[in-house]
Design a protein around this motif. Structure first.
Motif, PDB file in Angstrom:
ATOM      1  N   ASN A   1       0.503  -3.874  -6.528  1.00 53.99           N
ATOM      2  CA  ASN A   1      -0.037  -5.216  -6.322  1.00 53.99           C
ATOM      3  C   ASN A   1      -0.569  -5.819  -7.608  1.00 53.99           C
ATOM      4  OD1 ASN A   1       0.257  -5.125  -3.421  1.00 53.99           O
ATOM      5  ND2 ASN A   1      -1.329  -3.544  -3.545  1.00 53.99           N
ATOM      6  N   GLN A   2      -0.691  -4.982  -8.629  1.00 57.91           N
ATOM      7  CA  GLN A   2      -1.305  -5.444  -9.854  1.00 57.91           C
ATOM      8  C   GLN A   2      -0.438  -5.003 -11.026  1.00 57.91           C
ATOM      9  OE1 GLN A   2      -5.488  -4.930 -10.020  1.00 57.91           O
ATOM     10  NE2 GLN A   2      -5.714  -5.052  -7.818  1.00 57.91           N
ATOM     11  N   LEU A   3      -0.629  -5.683 -12.142  1.00 53.79           N
ATOM     12  CA  LEU A   3       0.138  -5.329 -13.328  1.00 53.79           C
ATOM     13  C   LEU A   3      -0.622  -4.267 -14.094  1.00 53.79           C
ATOM     14  CD1 LEU A   3       1.063  -8.980 -14.193  1.00 53.79           C
ATOM     15  CD2 LEU A   3       2.665  -7.206 -13.485  1.00 53.79           C
ATOM     16  N   GLN A   4       0.078  -3.241 -14.494  1.00 53.15           N
ATOM     17  CA  GLN A   4      -0.586  -2.121 -15.142  1.00 53.15           C
ATOM     18  C   GLN A   4      -0.919  -2.441 -16.593  1.00 53.15           C
ATOM     19  OE1 GLN A   4      -1.618   0.510 -13.201  1.00 53.15           O
ATOM     20  NE2 GLN A   4      -0.885  -1.072 -11.780  1.00 53.15           N
ATOM     21  N   ALA A   5      -2.162  -2.157 -16.966  1.00 58.54           N
ATOM     22  CA  ALA A   5      -2.659  -2.513 -18.285  1.00 58.54           C
ATOM     23  C   ALA A   5      -1.793  -1.937 -19.402  1.00 58.54           C
ATOM     24  CB  ALA A   5      -4.100  -2.034 -18.443  1.00 58.54           C
ATOM     25  N   GLU A   6      -1.294  -0.721 -19.208  1.00 57.28           N
ATOM     26  CA  GLU A   6      -0.575  -0.044 -20.291  1.00 57.28           C
ATOM     27  C   GLU A   6       0.669  -0.824 -20.724  1.00 57.28           C
ATOM     28  OE1 GLU A   6      -0.730   2.398 -17.133  1.00 57.28           O
ATOM     29  OE2 GLU A   6      -2.741   1.757 -17.689  1.00 57.28           O
TER      30      GLU A   6
ATOM     31  N   VAL B   1     -18.581  -0.109 -10.657  1.00 58.77           N
ATOM     32  CA  VAL B   1     -17.694   1.010 -10.954  1.00 58.77           C
ATOM     33  C   VAL B   1     -18.099   2.201 -10.084  1.00 58.77           C
ATOM     34  CG1 VAL B   1     -16.884   2.583 -12.745  1.00 58.77           C
ATOM     35  CG2 VAL B   1     -17.416   0.202 -13.301  1.00 58.77           C
TER      36      VAL B   1
ATOM     37  N   ASP C   1       0.849  -1.195   0.000  1.00 57.85           N
ATOM     38  CA  ASP C   1       0.000   0.000   0.000  1.00 57.85           C
ATOM     39  C   ASP C   1       0.878   1.235   0.000  1.00 57.85           C
ATOM     40  OD1 ASP C   1      -2.307  -1.534   0.394  1.00 57.85           O
ATOM     41  OD2 ASP C   1      -1.861  -1.654   2.532  1.00 57.85           O
ATOM     42  N   GLU C   2       0.547   2.146  -0.855  1.00 57.02           N
ATOM     43  CA  GLU C   2       1.231   3.437  -0.850  1.00 57.02           C
ATOM     44  C   GLU C   2       0.161   4.501  -0.920  1.00 57.02           C
ATOM     45  OE1 GLU C   2       4.473   4.433  -0.904  1.00 57.02           O
ATOM     46  OE2 GLU C   2       5.372   2.426  -0.872  1.00 57.02           O
TER      47      GLU C   2
ATOM     48  N   LEU D   1       3.095  12.641  -5.709  1.00 48.92           N
ATOM     49  CA  LEU D   1       1.723  12.143  -5.811  1.00 48.92           C
ATOM     50  C   LEU D   1       1.548  11.053  -6.863  1.00 48.92           C
ATOM     51  CD1 LEU D   1      -0.066  15.585  -5.554  1.00 48.92           C
ATOM     52  CD2 LEU D   1      -0.094  13.792  -3.829  1.00 48.92           C
TER      53      LEU D   1
ATOM     54  N   LYS E   1      -6.502   0.824 -14.810  1.00 47.72           N
ATOM     55  CA  LYS E   1      -6.862  -0.500 -15.315  1.00 47.72           C
ATOM     56  C   LYS E   1      -5.682  -1.427 -15.053  1.00 47.72           C
ATOM     57  CE  LYS E   1      -8.318  -2.327 -19.817  1.00 47.72           C
ATOM     58  NZ  LYS E   1      -8.451  -2.019 -21.238  1.00 47.72           N
ATOM     59  N   SER E   2      -5.948  -2.576 -14.485  1.00 46.75           N
ATOM     60  CA  SER E   2      -4.805  -3.435 -14.177  1.00 46.75           C
ATOM     61  C   SER E   2      -5.174  -4.917 -14.194  1.00 46.75           C
ATOM     62  CB  SER E   2      -4.230  -3.048 -12.814  1.00 46.75           C
ATOM     63  OG  SER E   2      -5.240  -3.138 -11.856  1.00 46.75           O
ATOM     64  N   TYR E   3      -4.162  -5.715 -14.136  1.00 45.77           N
ATOM     65  CA  TYR E   3      -4.299  -7.178 -14.182  1.00 45.77           C
ATOM     66  C   TYR E   3      -3.881  -7.773 -12.859  1.00 45.77           C
ATOM     67  CZ  TYR E   3      -5.471  -7.069 -19.037  1.00 45.77           C
ATOM     68  OH  TYR E   3      -6.130  -6.856 -20.205  1.00 45.77           O
TER      69      TYR E   3
ATOM     70  N   SER F   1      -4.953  13.858  -2.943  1.00 46.83           N
ATOM     71  CA  SER F   1      -4.871  12.558  -2.290  1.00 46.83           C
ATOM     72  C   SER F   1      -4.618  11.488  -3.346  1.00 46.83           C
ATOM     73  CB  SER F   1      -6.186  12.296  -1.541  1.00 46.83           C
ATOM     74  OG  SER F   1      -6.167  11.017  -0.981  1.00 46.83           O
ATOM     75  N   ALA F   2      -3.503  10.824  -3.220  1.00 43.04           N
ATOM     76  CA  ALA F   2      -3.160   9.759  -4.166  1.00 43.04           C
ATOM     77  C   ALA F   2      -3.112   8.451  -3.381  1.00 43.04           C
ATOM     78  CB  ALA F   2      -1.808  10.056  -4.798  1.00 43.04           C
TER      79      ALA F   2
ATOM     80  N   LEU G   1      -7.138  15.423  -9.245  1.00 45.73           N
ATOM     81  CA  LEU G   1      -6.224  15.177  -8.130  1.00 45.73           C
ATOM     82  C   LEU G   1      -6.434  16.163  -6.992  1.00 45.73           C
ATOM     83  CD1 LEU G   1      -3.961  13.355  -7.280  1.00 45.73           C
ATOM     84  CD2 LEU G   1      -2.346  14.844  -8.433  1.00 45.73           C
TER      85      LEU G   1
ATOM     86  N   MET H   1     -21.148  -1.793 -22.120  1.00 44.70           N
ATOM     87  CA  MET H   1     -21.533  -2.910 -21.255  1.00 44.70           C
ATOM     88  C   MET H   1     -22.969  -3.344 -21.490  1.00 44.70           C
ATOM     89  SD  MET H   1     -19.928  -1.696 -17.653  1.00 44.70           S
ATOM     90  CE  MET H   1     -18.195  -1.245 -17.501  1.00 44.70           C
TER      91      MET H   1
ATOM     92  N   LEU I   1       1.638   7.656  -8.053  1.00 46.64           N
ATOM     93  CA  LEU I   1       1.779   6.301  -7.517  1.00 46.64           C
ATOM     94  C   LEU I   1       1.254   5.279  -8.515  1.00 46.64           C
ATOM     95  CD1 LEU I   1       0.448   6.834  -3.889  1.00 46.64           C
ATOM     96  CD2 LEU I   1       2.819   6.607  -4.594  1.00 46.64           C
TER      97      LEU I   1
ATOM     98  N   ASN J   1      -8.897  -6.811 -13.921  1.00 50.95           N
ATOM     99  CA  ASN J   1      -9.481  -6.847 -12.589  1.00 50.95           C
ATOM    100  C   ASN J   1     -10.580  -5.832 -12.359  1.00 50.95           C
ATOM    101  OD1 ASN J   1      -9.687  -7.678  -9.939  1.00 50.95           O
ATOM    102  ND2 ASN J   1      -8.262  -6.132  -9.243  1.00 50.95           N
ATOM    103  N   ARG J   2     -10.568  -4.737 -13.069  1.00 42.25           N
ATOM    104  CA  ARG J   2     -11.617  -3.742 -12.824  1.00 42.25           C
ATOM    105  C   ARG J   2     -11.769  -2.825 -14.026  1.00 42.25           C
ATOM    106  NH1 ARG J   2      -7.622  -1.585  -8.623  1.00 42.25           N
ATOM    107  NH2 ARG J   2      -6.083  -0.711 -10.006  1.00 42.25           N
ATOM    108  N   PHE J   3     -12.935  -2.218 -14.080  1.00 39.14           N
ATOM    109  CA  PHE J   3     -13.169  -1.197 -15.087  1.00 39.14           C
ATOM    110  C   PHE J   3     -12.739   0.133 -14.510  1.00 39.14           C
ATOM    111  CE2 PHE J   3     -16.296  -4.409 -16.222  1.00 39.14           C
ATOM    112  CZ  PHE J   3     -15.915  -4.612 -17.532  1.00 39.14           C
TER     113      PHE J   3
ATOM    114  N   TYR K   1      -6.912   3.554  -6.696  1.00 42.46           N
ATOM    115  CA  TYR K   1      -6.670   3.262  -8.126  1.00 42.46           C
ATOM    116  C   TYR K   1      -7.939   2.977  -8.920  1.00 42.46           C
ATOM    117  CZ  TYR K   1      -1.842   2.706  -6.574  1.00 42.46           C
ATOM    118  OH  TYR K   1      -0.610   2.916  -6.039  1.00 42.46           O
TER     119      TYR K   1
END
Lengths: 1085, 527
Positions: free
Chosen positions: B36-41, A789, A612-613, B30, A700-702, A642-643, A651, B194, B32, A725-727, A696
């Motif tokens: 924990n996850q792989l970034q789609a890009e 979402v 966590d960051e 700021l 978009k991430s895996y 807040s990030a 932001l 969707m 970040l 994992n998410r939209f 986040y």
């Protein structure tokens, strides 16, 4: 010399020697005549002869002789010939005296400060004080919480006795506010304060519990008696569908207090409630801010030692009475036969065990112990406060314990005549918990025919259930899971404060919160019959979290004539980081081990680790203006980033507030009014933010959560699979709360009676609502629906009125004080997209969701059928069915004894369209009442707290009034409807064809209003005569009773429930509440 | 005083220095990334990551919603009344057992969710793999591997759509204009994306065939032992044959099934037959496609463990929850066919090992008049209790095996009026079941002289016996159009009377939860 004046004698000595004399003409009687005849005598002896009356002391420094009125303390410094700086100081004047209250009793601990300086002391136990002042022009300020402050000019007096008067309003109290302090009389915002004396009388071990019933507008619900468990807090109603915890600030740095804080260390708690008070905390202040200030050493040249010990025993307030074996078999058999099913053959066996699992599981000792030792002291250059504490609570459930160790050190150092101050507040704590293992609660599922012990069970000798039965042995289950959670924390800050100019101050604070959590849990292999695991396992989980905060604040404070200005500007950066890790290994050849080295089986890291960051960056400022202390204006603004909460475009957020105050009582027409001693009008408005959302959401991430497959022949080569994992929602932004507040502070009869009233309107906009996506989008892990979402779509409105009343009076030796507060509130979800609604409030495994949050209704309202009555006769039912379009009014197999639901839409049948709103889980009113009485050496206090106009969903009834599956149930089941005993409780029938217990209905909704006697305490101060022999300054013994009585109409175990914001108010399977009787002693040296 | 001023100054400088040190440049401070996850890009820039994504496509088949737990025992074996119930506390399950499913049935919701999870992962993989193939990231020699991956994902997407159209399609494959379910081939980028409306049965079959054909083209004939659980060219052919059979396009069906029948497969011998369902002969010569399970003592099924919970639900008293058991009617229906003892455990006779050691199987509901009370045997462990293995079981689950393909082939031949050949393939299956040599005619067990609809009905009954409790029955009786009459044979289950309404009960309703969040959808007819 014969009969010369002292003045002349001294002059002669000066002329004949190298010595010079210093003295104050006001102190030395220069006109006194003496005769003197000396030769070759030391100057010291000469002076002894001159001042033989002993009223004067002389100090020599090199060639200078200082003559002063005698004070014993200075005799020694004369002899030892200390350095000049010290001696110049001794030119100062010493003042002492005794401080008493209106009834003539001494008041210990009154702060005595020389006005305009940081020089101050505190009165001792007997109310005596002694302080050195610069001279007759000095002014002493006497202040004490709850008493009116006094300013006294010193003049030539050496003894100044003071009688302090009660001041219920404590107008000149200094109140801690965001990044500063303010006199209560000048406050324009809505702030509730709780002082250490109030906390002393409470037997709470958590800071958040201390807020319960003590601060108007703050709702604290403690739904569980589990040691160390957290209550839920809502400041001014529920502000959002998401997280609504207030922001906690301890000594100026954001940090939680959770269950690791030592309540004894607290000097004061301030709850910032309106926008003007809290907007300075901007993006995280939307749901209120709680400022906790810890104790610091007092400047009294004395070492204070305080010791406090309490020992008590907790016991469950209320446990359900479970059916015993014969009753269970009787009811379960009837339940099955009613549904045309056969009773289980094993029920006819004789000699079956007969266990009361409620008794067996809740057989913990409930022993509570608290010990606290604090040492503090201070001089005008440095002060310190050090404390150590231990707190241990044994649960009422077996094998359940919570322990806490605390160490605190707070100190301040003043350098360069007090122009530079540095100091620190440090807390080191450890909590050790032996948690409950399974879903804690009532062991409904376990039937009485399962014995507690069975020596033949190779897995620990625990009793096992019959094969058809899936439940566990709840006692064995707790004991066989050896879990220990250990949490070490280091929380604190160091600060540097510099007086840059006379009115300009710079302060920089650097804070750290470090928490290291380690969970160890060894699960023995077990067999409880159908629930068996023959492989033991060890789980290690760790989580290290660290938050660093740095802030820099410039404060400018200037008074020109009747105009006072105060300006503050600040900059703050917060950096949070954390790492969690989780691993499991199986198959240990020993009965118990905490070492992976002994494992013979596989290792697994299912949850792997998390990193966590987080970052917060802020700029903020505040401006105050007041004219004649009569008209006050304040404005503040904060800009926050807040990030990783928001994408690049959103932001930053800006959060302004304005407020104004008018002290009407300072106007000429009210100034010397006989009744009204204080009257102030306050107005405020402002915008607050909330970033209480997931991280986040914009990206978009895996991820590979719960995703594995093996491709090799024997299936052993398990490989992870990564999936989307998410939209993302790049547009996600701050949730905002706009709040307006009108307040009146009123003091009557010299402030003996004080009233504070506030009315507020709080609007939440851009509320983050997780909009459900179609299941067909498919992006989720095993057994989960696609993540909704988060979008800024919802709006909510809370309005409320709060009132706090304080009255205090003294009749001869009897002193009493009554403090009461009440808050009225109303919540409405004003908008949510596309007629969407949120279902929530898990009613347990029988019922599912019980609440619905929909536009135009209070959040989390109970939603279901209206229960009319129990159908008593077949003819009644036939009439209904005949009128129904398809011949069935309710369900196919509805029969007499079943619930009748109301046909709201008039179509003569019960469908989903007949569901409606059947209750509101948010109270109309919350209140608290504290009474303190003191008579001679006795003191008595009582604290009542309650809520009124609230509905509770009694989800337990789905288990207590029927046989669900093969679960046991409570003796309530014996009162079920039968043809010969037509009660108001549904018949018992296996599989429940009418859905009596499967449908959410108003049958389960009850009035959850309650009044609880939270605490009664009786104390006795040991007499001084006795204490002086023990060299003690203070000793109090007391006996205390907590949660001793609950007045309620609620039929369940306890009406105090909580739950998430969209699933509030469901009473289901919680750890029972406890009452506690304890004894304590408090000693001061 | 001078020193003091200096100290003032110095402390100021120090504080501001600390500020800078601490905060650095605010934008960097700021910025970040989710570690924990792989970034789609940056994710689809190497073939290894494609491989990881393909793993998740396979994994989604064994999710809790599908073959990890719910799908077979709560849907596929309930709707056609393979099972009767013990546990009656779950109303959704009762609905399945009595063919009275409603649109808010949570099991329907779970299975829908499970299948669309498969679709979504396959889509994401296919879209990105195609981009990768055209990108600068691809390295020489990777193209064939990427193609094989696309082949696998296409196959699984086709299989998922084939399952969806058979479950939710309002008509059979021969009724292409009927409404089915959303046909989704891409990953949505916006909220509007969707909202996908329902495709027709015909559109779905067109896509299914197209995807299976892509798979057929791109997949290898077989895999090495380390990759044996992947689908191959014959898996695609087998399914193409099956799909064409559903469409009643018999010549095409025959071509494809023939390739499998004549391919490198053979029925396992009768002594190994039972072991097919207990993890003993995994990836045997009979296997066209099986899901690879392995008992996972550490990770639960719902946490993605490698086992399946089917056995937990179906295993007899003492070794599992025994929530369901073969409907008595089915036990009678087997008659003296030896496969009864492959599929079910006779109370008081068969033995299992549970917490109390080796013990004979208890009778289900012994007090019920005329009740037989057998328990499940297929896909259930016999030598230990599922309770002791973290509630999961590691026997592979057969999606397609040669025994079933022979019967499909026989069905096709019968439809093409090649009854002699058809009969031979039915008899091969029977001979193995009866412990005979597969290829040697044996009058003791062989059917003889059957033709036309008589043969057709025999093949259907043979499918019942051979593929009992293998997730085939529901689809078979629906495509044959006999679901209503079949249901009538069972009359009731323990939760009530079976009430099959034609045609509505031939398909499942689109779940209410989907309808509420997807405004492009129309509810299923009749629900």
């Amino acid at each position: 010399m014969e009969n010369e004046s002292i003045k002349n004698v001294l002059g002669l000595i000066e002329s004949q020697s190298k010595f010079k004399f210093f003295y104050k003409t006001t102190e030395i009687d220069l006109k006194r005549k003496i005769s003197l005849q000396v030769k070759d005598t030391s100057i010291k002896d000469v002076l002894k002869i001159i001042f033989d009356d002993g009223t004067v002391t002389c100090t020599t420094v090199k060639n200078q002789i200082v003559i002063k009125k005698d004070l014993k303390d200075y005799q020694s410094s004369l002899d030892s010939g200390q350095k000049s700086v010290k001696i110049i100081k001794e030119l100062q004047q010493s003042v002492s005296g005794k401080i008493i209250d209106g009834s003539g009793m001494p008041i210990p601990g009154v702060s005595v400060v020389v006005k305009g300086t940081s020089n101050g002391v505190a009165a001792d136990f007997d109310g005596n004080y002694s302080i050195t002042v610069d001279g007759p022009e000095s002014v002493l300020v006497f202040s004490y919480i709850g008493l009116a402050s006094q300013e006294v000019a010193v003049g030539n007096r050496q003894i100044i006795d003071v009688t302090m008067q009660d001041d219920a309003l404590a107008l000149d109290d200094v109140v801690v506010i965001g990044y500063g302090t303010q006199k209560r009389s000048n406050l324009t915002g809505a702030i509730s304060s709780i002082k250490s004396e109030d906390l002393d009388k409470l037997s709470v071990t958590r800071v958040d519990q201390a807020l319960q019933g003590k601060a108007a507008g703050v709702m604290v619900s403690q739904p569980s008696g589990k040691p160390g468990s957290a209550p839920s807090i809502h400041v001014r109603g529920v502000g959002s569908i998401g997280g609504t915890s207030p922001l906690w600030i301890v000594d100026g740095i954001r940090m939680g207090t959770d269950n690791f804080f030592n309540v004894n260390d607290i000097e004061s708690i301030e709850v910032l409630k309106d926008a003007s008070a809290s907007a300075i905390y901007g993006a995280q202040a939307a749901h209120g801010v709680v400022l906790v200030t810890t104790k610091r050493g007092m400047n009294n040249n004395k070492i204070n030692v305080d010791f406090k010990a309490t020992v008590g025993v907790s016991s469950p307030i209320n446990l359900p009475s479970m059916l015993d074996r014969d009753q269970f078999i009787q009811v379960a058999t009837a339940s099955r036969l009613a549904a045309g099913q056969q009773p289980d053959p094993s029920w006819s066996q004789s000699g079956l065990p007969n266990t009361d699992w409620s008794d067996e599981l809740f057989s913990g000792s409930g022993l509570e112990q608290n010990y606290n030792l604090a040492i503090s002291s201070g001089t005008d250059k440095a002060n310190y406060y050090i404390s150590g504490a231990y707190s241990g609570e044994e649960g009422i459930m077996v094998d359940n314990k919570f322990e806490r160790y605390n160490l605190r050190a707070n100190s301040d150092f003043k350098l360069f005549d007090g122009k530079v101050k540095i100091g620190e507040s440090m807390l080191v704590s450890r909590t050790v918990e032996n948690p409950t293992y399974a879903a804690s609660g009532i062991p409904w599922r376990s039937i009485p025919m399962m014995p507690v012990y069975d020596e033949t069970n190779p897995y620990g000798g625990w009793g096992t259930g019959p094969a058809y039965y899936q439940g566990r042995n709840p006692v064995g289950n707790e004991v066989q899971h050896h879990a220990k959670y250990n949490n070490n924390r280091f929380n604190g800050n160091v600060y540097l404060e510099i007086d840059l100019l006379k009115d300009l101050k710079f302060r920089s604070t650097f804070g750290i919160n470090y928490s290291s959590w380690l969970g160890q849990s060894f699960n023995e292999a077990y067999s409880y019959g159908s629930n068996t695991n023959t492989q033991n396992s060890l789980v290690y989980a760790s989580n290290d979290q660290e938050t660093l905060t740095a802030n820099y604040i410039l404060t400018y404070d200037k008074t020109i004539g009747d105009h006072s200005f105060k300006a503050m500007a600040g900059y703050e950066a917060v950096k949070g980081s954390g790492i969690g890790f989780n691993a499991t290994m199986v198959d240990f050849p020993v009965d118990l081990s905490y070492s992976f080295n002994l494992a013979t089986g596989a290792a697994d890291v299912t949850d792997r680790n998390t990193i966590d960051e987080s970052r917060i960056l802020s700029q903020f400022g505040r401006f105050n203006y007041s004219y004649k202390d009569k008209y006050m204006l304040e404005g503040s603004v904060r800009r926050d980033a807040s990030a990783p909460k928001f994408g690049k475009d959103n932001l930053w957020g800006v959060f302004p507030s304005f407020s104004a105050g008018w002290r009407i009582s300072q106007e000429d027409f009210l100034k010397d009014h006989s009744v009204i001693s204080n009257l102030k009008l306050r107005l405020s408005s402002g915008t607050l933010g909330s970033d209480n959302i997931g991280n986040y959401l914009y990206s978009k991430s895996y991820y590979s959560l719960r995703s594995f497959y093996a491709f090799n022949e024997d299936g052993t080569n398990k490989v992870p699979g990564f999936f989307l994992n998410r939209f993302p929602n790049e547009a996600v932004k701050w949730e905002e709360i706009t709040m307006s507040n009108v307040g009146i502070d009123l003091g009557l009869f010299n402030n003996k009676l004080s009233v504070v009233m506030d009315y507020y309107v709080k609007k939440t906009t851009d509320m983050l609502y997780a909009v459900p996506v179609p299941l067909s989008t498919g992006i989720s892990y095993s057994k989960a629906s696609p993540s909704a979402v988060s979008m800024n779509v919802g709006e909510m409105k809370n309005t409320g009125f709060e009132m706090a009343v304080n009255y205090q009076e003294t009749f001869n030796e009897l002193k009493f004080n009554i403090a009461a507060n009440a808050s009225f509130m109303k919540n409405e979800l004003t908008s949510l997209i596309d007629n969407a609604y949120i279902n929530g409030g898990d009613g347990g495994e029988v019922l599912g969701s019980t609440t619905r949050s929909e536009e135009g209704m209070p959040l989390s309202s109970f939603y279901g059928y209206e229960f009319v009555k129990i159908i008593d006769s077949q003819s009644e039912l036939d009439a209904l069915n005949t009128a129904a379009p398809d011949g069935v009014y309710q369900s196919n197999n509805t029969a007499p004894g079943d619930m009748l639901f109301r046909d709201l839409n008039g179509d003569n049948e019960i469908t989903a369209d007949d569901k409606t709103y059947i209750g509101n889980p948010w109270p109309k009113m919350i209140y608290g009442l504290t009474t303190n009485l003191e008579w001679r050496d006795f003191d008595f206090s009582m604290f009542l707290q309650g809520i009124q106009g609230v509905d509770v969903f009694n989800g337990n009834k789905t288990l207590t009034q029927q046989i669900y599956a093969d679960y046991n149930t409570s003796t309530e089941a014996l009162n079920a409807w039968t043809p010969t005993n037509q009660t108001g409780q549904p018949r018992i029938i296996q599989s429940d064809p009418n859905g009596n217990f499967r449908n959410t209905s108003s049958y389960f909704v009850e009035d959850g209003s309650f009044l609880k006697v939270r605490n009664i305490q009786l104390g006795y101060e040991l007499p001084e005569s006795f204490l002086s022999r023990l060299k003690m300054s203070r000793a109090r013994v007391y006996i205390s009773a907590d949660n001793i009585l609950t007045l309620t109409k609620y039929s369940g175990i306890d009406p105090e429930v909580s739950g998430g914001n969209t699933g509030r108010g469901v009473d289901y399977n919680s750890y029972p509440q406890t009452k506690t009787i304890s004894m304590g002693i408090s000693l001061g040296l | 005083m001078k020193t003091m001023k200096n100290i003032y100054k110095n402390s100021l400088i120090v504080s501001f220095f600390i500020t800078l040190l601490f905060t650095g440049c605010s934008e960097d401070f700021l910025d970040l990334n989710d570690e924990n996850q792989l970034q789609a890009e940056t994710y689809f820039t190497k073939i290894g990551n494609l491989d990881l994504t393909l793993n998740s496509v396979y994994s989604s088949l064994k999710s809790y919603d599908l073959f990890g737990s719910e799908y077979a025992p709560k849907v596929l074996e309930m709707l056609p009344h393979t099972s009767n119930q013990d546990w009656l506390g779950h109303i959704q399950w009762n609905q399945m057992a009595t063919n009275e499913v409603t649109s808010d049935n949570e099991i329907v919701r779970d299975v829908w969710r499970g299948w669309y999870r498969v679709i979504s992962r396959a889509n994401d993989f296919i879209v990105n793999a195609k981009i990768y193939k055209e990108s600068d990231f691809i390295k020489p020699g990777e193209e064939e591997t990427v193609d094989q991956m696309i082949g696998q994902a296409s196959f699984i997407r086709a299989y998922a759509n084939f399952s969806i159209v058979r479950l939710w399609g309002e008509g059979k494959a021969t009724e292409p204009s009927k409404l089915a379910a959303p046909l989704i081939l891409d990953v949505p980028a916006t909220q509007e994306d969707m909202l996908v409306s329902r495709a027709t049965v015909g559109d779905m079959y067109t896509q299914i065939i197209s995807d299976f054909k892509v798979a057929e083209t791109l997949l290898p004939d077989s895999w090495d032992p380390d990759n044996i659980a992947r689908v191959n060219k014959y898996t695609a052919k087998g399914f193409l044959g099956k799909v064409y059979l559903y469409q009643e396009d018999y010549p095409k069906a025959k071509d494809y099934l023939e390739e499998v029948v004549n391919g490198p497969f053979q029925l396992v011998s009768s002594d190994k037959y039972d072991g097919l369902f207990h993890g003993e002969s995994e990836f045997s010569t009979e296997s066209i496609w099986e899901l690879n399970f392995h008992t996972d003592l550490v990770t639960h099924v719902w946490n993605g463990g490698t086992g399946t919970q089917i056995a937990l639900i179906t295993a007899p008293f003492g070794t599992g929850w025994s929530n369901v058991w073969p409907h008595d009617e089915n036990i009678r229906r087997f008659g003296d066919d030896p496969r009864l003892n492959v599929n079910a455990l006779e109370p008081g006779v068969a033995e299992v090992t549970n917490g109390s050691g080796v013990t004979s199987v208890l009778e289900k509901f012994p007090t019920e008049e005329g009740g037989l009370g057998w328990s499940y045997k297929k896909y259930v462990p016999l030598d230990y209790s599922v309770y002791t293995t973290n509630q999961n079981y590691g026997a592979n689950y057969h999606i397609m095996r040669l025994g079933g393909v022979y019967l499909l082939y026989a069905e096709v031949l019968n439809a093409l009026e090649q009854d002699t050949d058809a009969l031979e393939y039915v008899n091969k299956v029977r001979r193995r079941a009866y412990g005979k040599d597969v290829n040697t005619p044996d009058p003791e067990v062989d059917f003889a002289g059957l033709t036309g609809t008589g043969l057709r009905d025999t093949i259907r009954e043979e499918r019942f016996r051979e593929l009992f409790n293998e997730g085939q029955r529901w689809f078979d009786i629906v495509r044959w159009g006999i679901a209503a009459e079949e249901s009538a044979k069972y009359e009731k289950v323990r939760s009530g009377t079976i009430s099959f309404q034609d045609p509505k009960d031939n398909y499942l309703p689109i779940p209410r939860e989907e309808l509420e969040s997807n405004s492009a959808l129309t509810p299923s007819t009749g629900y």
